[in-house]
Design a protein around this motif. Structure first.
Motif, PDB file in Angstrom:
ATOM      1  N   THR A  10       0.689  -1.389  -0.039  1.00 51.54           N
ATOM      2  CA  THR A  10       0.058   0.143   0.107  1.00 51.54           C
ATOM      3  C   THR A  10       0.825   1.312  -0.084  1.00 51.54           C
ATOM      4  O   THR A  10       0.299   2.266  -0.716  1.00 51.54           O
ATOM      5  CB  THR A  10      -0.833   0.016   1.171  1.00 51.54           C
ATOM      6  N   ASN A 146      -4.326   2.497   5.445  1.00 52.57           N
ATOM      7  CA  ASN A 146      -5.309   3.332   4.611  1.00 52.57           C
ATOM      8  C   ASN A 146      -4.485   4.908   4.422  1.00 52.57           C
ATOM      9  O   ASN A 146      -4.629   5.438   3.475  1.00 52.57           O
ATOM     10  CB  ASN A 146      -6.573   3.223   4.875  1.00 52.57           C
ATOM     11  N   TYR A 147      -3.972   5.260   5.556  1.00 57.09           N
ATOM     12  CA  TYR A 147      -3.646   6.715   5.531  1.00 57.09           C
ATOM     13  C   TYR A 147      -2.476   6.572   4.688  1.00 57.09           C
ATOM     14  O   TYR A 147      -2.144   7.387   4.010  1.00 57.09           O
ATOM     15  CB  TYR A 147      -3.177   7.028   7.135  1.00 57.09           C
ATOM     16  N   ASN A 150      -3.238   6.389   0.843  1.00 53.29           N
ATOM     17  CA  ASN A 150      -3.690   7.491   0.379  1.00 53.29           C
ATOM     18  C   ASN A 150      -2.530   8.880   0.133  1.00 53.29           C
ATOM     19  O   ASN A 150      -2.665   9.387  -0.683  1.00 53.29           O
ATOM     20  CB  ASN A 150      -4.960   8.049   1.047  1.00 53.29           C
ATOM     21  N   ARG A 151      -1.849   8.619   1.344  1.00 54.29           N
ATOM     22  CA  ARG A 151      -0.819   9.739   1.168  1.00 54.29           C
ATOM     23  C   ARG A 151       0.141   9.410   0.053  1.00 54.29           C
ATOM     24  O   ARG A 151       0.696  10.241  -0.736  1.00 54.29           O
ATOM     25  CB  ARG A 151       0.079   9.584   2.597  1.00 54.29           C
ATOM     26  N   ILE A 153      -0.658   7.663  -2.786  1.00 54.76           N
ATOM     27  CA  ILE A 153      -1.483   7.924  -3.982  1.00 54.76           C
ATOM     28  C   ILE A 153      -1.505   9.327  -4.308  1.00 54.76           C
ATOM     29  O   ILE A 153      -1.032   9.924  -5.367  1.00 54.76           O
ATOM     30  CB  ILE A 153      -2.736   7.343  -4.065  1.00 54.76           C
ATOM     31  N   GLY A 154      -1.693  10.099  -3.318  1.00 54.13           N
ATOM     32  CA  GLY A 154      -1.865  11.733  -3.265  1.00 54.13           C
ATOM     33  C   GLY A 154      -0.282  12.015  -3.840  1.00 54.13           C
ATOM     34  O   GLY A 154      -0.194  12.923  -4.759  1.00 54.13           O
ATOM     35  N   ALA A 185      -7.786  12.005  -2.827  1.00 52.37           N
ATOM     36  CA  ALA A 185      -6.766  11.224  -2.217  1.00 52.37           C
ATOM     37  C   ALA A 185      -6.287  11.807  -0.798  1.00 52.37           C
ATOM     38  O   ALA A 185      -6.179  11.205   0.299  1.00 52.37           O
ATOM     39  CB  ALA A 185      -5.442  10.660  -2.822  1.00 52.37           C
ATOM     40  N   THR A 186      -6.113  13.152  -0.923  1.00 52.99           N
ATOM     41  CA  THR A 186      -5.657  13.916   0.112  1.00 52.99           C
ATOM     42  C   THR A 186      -6.760  13.718   1.269  1.00 52.99           C
ATOM     43  O   THR A 186      -6.606  13.939   2.372  1.00 52.99           O
ATOM     44  CB  THR A 186      -5.148  15.471  -0.227  1.00 52.99           C
ATOM     45  N   ARG A 188      -9.138  11.864   1.852  1.00 50.77           N
ATOM     46  CA  ARG A 188      -8.904  10.224   2.544  1.00 50.77           C
ATOM     47  C   ARG A 188      -7.863  10.117   3.290  1.00 50.77           C
ATOM     48  O   ARG A 188      -8.050   9.774   4.455  1.00 50.77           O
ATOM     49  CB  ARG A 188      -9.075   9.246   1.223  1.00 50.77           C
ATOM     50  N   MET A 189      -6.845  10.562   3.238  1.00 50.72           N
ATOM     51  CA  MET A 189      -5.402  10.814   3.892  1.00 50.72           C
ATOM     52  C   MET A 189      -5.806  11.501   5.110  1.00 50.72           C
ATOM     53  O   MET A 189      -5.557  10.947   6.234  1.00 50.72           O
ATOM     54  CB  MET A 189      -4.333  11.368   3.213  1.00 50.72           C
TER      55      MET A 189
END
Length: 218
Positions: A10, A146-147, A150-151, A153-154, A185-186, A188-189
């Protein structure tokens, strides 16, 4: 190639693959898709290696984005309990947490509101260790994973956006789509960071009380 664990997948592979995918979209004539198609498993190996290497580099970008983002919010959510506790817990929970930290961790002189960032970071690490030792860190680790996802991905999308804007002529449709995806993404982060912080403290409050007299006899 060894099995990748959850955090490598991830936090490293997916962000690296995000950048590679963006490069393929922006530069259709690039040879990597043909390499994967022609060499099958070997090509996939090349893709995974490239994604893994890029993922580590992208995480450096993610560290910078993370630092700037949380400065705008007055620190990471675990630090809010020291500066803006109402964002995470109710007043009665905050009082109970401070009492639990003193009694369970033996930090009798701790005053959350008066501790500095470095001191409170060390305490939150000890709180997490206590929760994990009790086998209650499952949900916390999911939020943390998940944090990180998304970090990453962002940060990967930020790299793609920079490439898209530098590339001439600029495809503003792609650039706009990447910007929207990066914003999501941000968001969600940010959301998972709050869930992580709240879950750490709530799980700590739910730990059964220790029998200190029994521990002293042992």
């Amino acid at each position: 190639m060894k099995q990748f664990d959850f955090y490598e997948f991830t936090g490293i592979l997916i962000p690296g693959a995000t950048v590679l995918t963006g490069a393929v979209v922006l530069f259709p004539g690039w040879g990597l898709p043909a390499l994967i198609k022609d060499t099958s498993v070997g090509g996939l190996g090349v893709f995974v290696v490239l994604a893994y290497v890029l993922g580590h580099l992208v995480q450096a970008v993610g560290n910078g984005v993370e630092s700037v983002w949380w400065k705008l919010w007055g620190g990471m959510p675990t630090d809010w309990l020291r500066t803006k506790p109402e964002r995470l817990l109710a007043p009665s929970q905050i009082n109970a947490l401070e009492k639990a930290v003193k009694e369970r961790l033996g930090l009798d002189d701790l005053q959350i509101a008066h501790s500095n960032a470095g001191q409170w970071y060390a305490v939150t690490r000890q709180i997490y260790a206590e929760v994990a030792g009790a086998g209650r860190a499952g949900r916390i680790d999911v939020f943390n994973g998940n944090y990180g996802l998304n970090r990453g991905i962002g940060a990967g999308l930020l790299v793609v956006l920079v490439i898209a804007v530098i590339k001439w002529p600029v495809d503003w449709t792609i650039a706009g789509g990447v910007t929207v995806a990066m914003a999501l993404a941000t968001y969600r982060m940010h959301r998972f960071a709050r869930h992580y912080a709240r879950e750490v403290f709530v799980q700590f409050l739910q730990l059964p009380a220790r029998d200190l007299n029994k521990e002293n006899k042992q």
